[in-house]
Write an enzyme that holds these catalytic residues in place. Structure first.
Site, PDB file in Angstrom:
ATOM      1  N   ASP A 252      55.105  23.481  29.290  1.00 36.30           N
ATOM      2  CA  ASP A 252      55.391  24.852  29.741  1.00 36.30           C
ATOM      3  C   ASP A 252      54.774  25.913  28.829  1.00 36.30           C
ATOM      4  O   ASP A 252      55.314  27.002  28.682  1.00 36.30           O
ATOM      5  CB  ASP A 252      56.905  25.114  29.834  1.00 36.30           C
TER       6      ASP A 252
ATOM      7  N   LYS B 257      49.912  26.728  30.444  1.00 39.43           N
ATOM      8  CA  LYS B 257      48.611  26.101  30.681  1.00 39.43           C
ATOM      9  C   LYS B 257      48.012  26.563  31.998  1.00 39.43           C
ATOM     10  O   LYS B 257      46.804  26.763  32.100  1.00 39.43           O
ATOM     11  CB  LYS B 257      48.750  24.564  30.715  1.00 39.43           C
TER      12      LYS B 257
ATOM     13  N   GLY C  33      54.234  21.525  37.527  1.00 43.04           N
ATOM     14  CA  GLY C  33      54.700  22.876  37.791  1.00 43.04           C
ATOM     15  C   GLY C  33      53.975  23.969  37.048  1.00 43.04           C
ATOM     16  O   GLY C  33      54.499  24.548  36.109  1.00 43.04           O
ATOM     17  N   HIS C  34      52.753  24.246  37.462  1.00 39.01           N
ATOM     18  CA  HIS C  34      52.036  25.393  36.919  1.00 39.01           C
ATOM     19  C   HIS C  34      52.339  26.607  37.771  1.00 39.01           C
ATOM     20  O   HIS C  34      52.243  26.555  38.990  1.00 39.01           O
ATOM     21  CB  HIS C  34      50.531  25.161  36.973  1.00 39.01           C
TER      22      HIS C  34
ATOM     23  N   GLN D   5      52.382  18.564  31.043  1.00 37.96           N
ATOM     24  CA  GLN D   5      53.384  18.439  29.975  1.00 37.96           C
ATOM     25  C   GLN D   5      52.777  18.862  28.629  1.00 37.96           C
ATOM     26  O   GLN D   5      51.924  19.729  28.619  1.00 37.96           O
ATOM     27  CB  GLN D   5      53.982  17.029  29.917  1.00 37.96           C
TER      28      GLN D   5
ATOM     29  N   THR E 167      61.993  22.874  38.264  1.00 38.04           N
ATOM     30  CA  THR E 167      63.415  22.580  38.477  1.00 38.04           C
ATOM     31  C   THR E 167      64.318  23.806  38.337  1.00 38.04           C
ATOM     32  O   THR E 167      65.495  23.738  38.690  1.00 38.04           O
ATOM     33  CB  THR E 167      63.892  21.543  37.442  1.00 38.04           C
TER      34      THR E 167
END
Ligand code: GDP
Length: 432
Positions: free
Chosen positions: A8, A11, A35-36, A218, A295
């Site tokens: 997080d 990136k 999740g970007h 990640q 999430t």
């Protein structure tokens, strides 16, 4: 390009910034837990599996063999992109050697996490860990295996056997092997046009002089080998993962960019030496909007941990840092930076391998003056407040890596590219 902390790091924005100067963006590990979040002209995009390079017309995106693919999650993303006016046809390639995440992997993920109770890892419960377990256990199903459509062929038999084993483990599993086989037939019809021998594809394109960005998901401290095991992801998010996860030689990687926040965050369980649990942690979480893109979970926040970033510099061979979210620190009177850990009367300047030791570590802080003038949106390094420049210089010094890019806001334009840095080369020209 990879995360130098616990994920997080922002990136997505950095990839998005660099992508116009690359022909191909390739993901090498992880699954749809990434999740970007990217903002383009105020529009928000959240991508979990497909590289964010897909937002740039003409860029080819590769999902490498090291990635685990949930085909339905992939199709959902393709549909969402189509809804936003982005057509992936001919621009998205999926490795025939990538392993599939199947419904029983999700069930097993939830079950395993529940069984761990207090000792839970904090997984996203999307079946990623169990899919990697099957890959290493040599019973996984690969994308290319779907080409076998015979009723009693190797694919059908493997699926029936895997489902039967899982049903015994899960107890209440509802899906039968035959139902899953039928579903996989439909998956193949849709997936087939995207499937390629992506290692060969990349090899040829690199030989033809194309610029390729390898996109890590990640972060370094979540790497299965080099992270804070067992509170890690199930793949190699560090630089070496790009070679194995795409089938390219290590020398094809010409430079390594680590993305790090100007402070530290972590989602899920596991040690986080600089964690702030009080008002300051809350302050960072609120101004940094530190809630998971995948999430929605609140992230744990703390001061910049130079021990961790120095470690990332070593295990990845970082050439430069992209330092993100500097603006989140705007208005703080003082800012702490962790330069070492104190543990059992000892001062550690290197990251310990032993998690119990890391959990017992207390950070050694150096306090630097904050700044009152906002850095948000600043695009010229020299226009940053003097204290912010000093803060960056100190981070570079103790992390041992130059900050070639500094991000001062979530927008693509809120970025400083340092003069004469390695990043200026990446932002020159387009080879496409
Ligand atoms: P990733 O998985 O590493 O891409 O990180 P995320 O996408 O989960 O989190 C990055 C979040 O921070 C996104 O909402 C970005 O828009 C935002 N972001 C990225 N860079 C900056 C920055 O420099 N300042 C601020 N305020 N937000 C940023």
């Amino acid at each position: 390009m990879l995360g130098a902390q616990w994920g997080d790091e922002g990136k997505g924005k950095i990839v998005d910034l660099l992508t116009p100067h690359f022909s191909i963006v390739a993901r090498y590990q992880g699954g749809h837990n990434a999740g970007h979040t990217v903002y383009v002209r105020g529009q928000k995009f959240v991508l979990h599996l497909i590289p964010s390079g897909i937002l740039h017309p003409g860029v080819i995106c590769v999902i490498g063999n090291g990635v685990v693919v949930d085909p339905h999650a992939l199709f959902a993303e393709v549909d969402e992109l189509a809804r936003l006016g982005i057509d992936v046809t001919g621009r998205l390639l999926v490795s025939d050697k990538a392993h599939l995440i199947l419904p029983y992997h999700r069930e097993l993920d939830v079950l395993a996490e529940a069984r761990r109770g207090e000792r839970k890892i904090g997984t996203t419960s999307r079946g990623i860990g169990p899919a990697y377990e099957d890959k290493i256990g040599r019973r996984g199903v690969r994308v290319g295996d779907l080409a076998d459509t015979s009723a009693d062929g190797p694919l059908a038999n493997a699926v029936r056997e895997n489902v039967a084993t899982r049903n015994r483990l899960v107890g209440n599993a509802e899906m039968t092997g035959d139902e899953l086989i039928a579903d996989l037939r439909a998956v193949w019809t849709r997936l087939r046009p995207l499937v390629a021998e992506t290692s060969l594809y990349l090899h040829r394109e690199i030989a033809a002089g194309k610029r390729v960005m390898f996109e890590g998901a990640q972060g370094t401290l979540l790497d299965i080998d080099h992270g804070t095991y067992p509170f890690v992801t199930s793949s190699n998010s560090t630089a070496g993962g790009a070679a194995t996860g795409l089938g390219i030689g290590p020398r094809a990687i010409q430079a390594v960019l680590g993305v790090a926040k100007a402070y530290t965050t972590r989602v899920g369980e596991g040690p986080l030496p600089t964690e702030l649990t009080g008002a300051m942690g809350e302050r960072l979480r609120e101004s940094g909007q530190e809630y998971g893109a995948s999430t929605g979970r609140p992230r744990r926040c703390g001061w910049y941990d130079a021990v961790a970033v120095r470690y990332a510099a070593r295990v990845n061979g970082l050439d430069a840092l992209a330092l993100t979210k500097l603006d989140v620190l705007d208005g703080l009177e003082e800012i702490n930076v962790c330069t070492a850990y104190r543990c059992g009367g000892e001062t550690l300047i290197e990251m310990p391998s032993d998690m119990a030791q890391l959990a017992a570590c207390v950070p050694v802080y150096e306090t630097l003056p904050g700044w009152s003038a906002p850095t948000r949106g600043v695009t010229d390094f020299h226009r940053l407040p003097a204290e912010a420049r000093r803060y960056i210089a100190r981070l570079e010094e103790i992390s041992g890596v130059p900050a070639a890019i500094i991000s001062t806001g979530s927008d693509r334009d809120h970025t400083i590219v340092r003069e004469h840095s390695i990043a200026t080369q990446w932002l020159e020209g387009v080879s496409r």
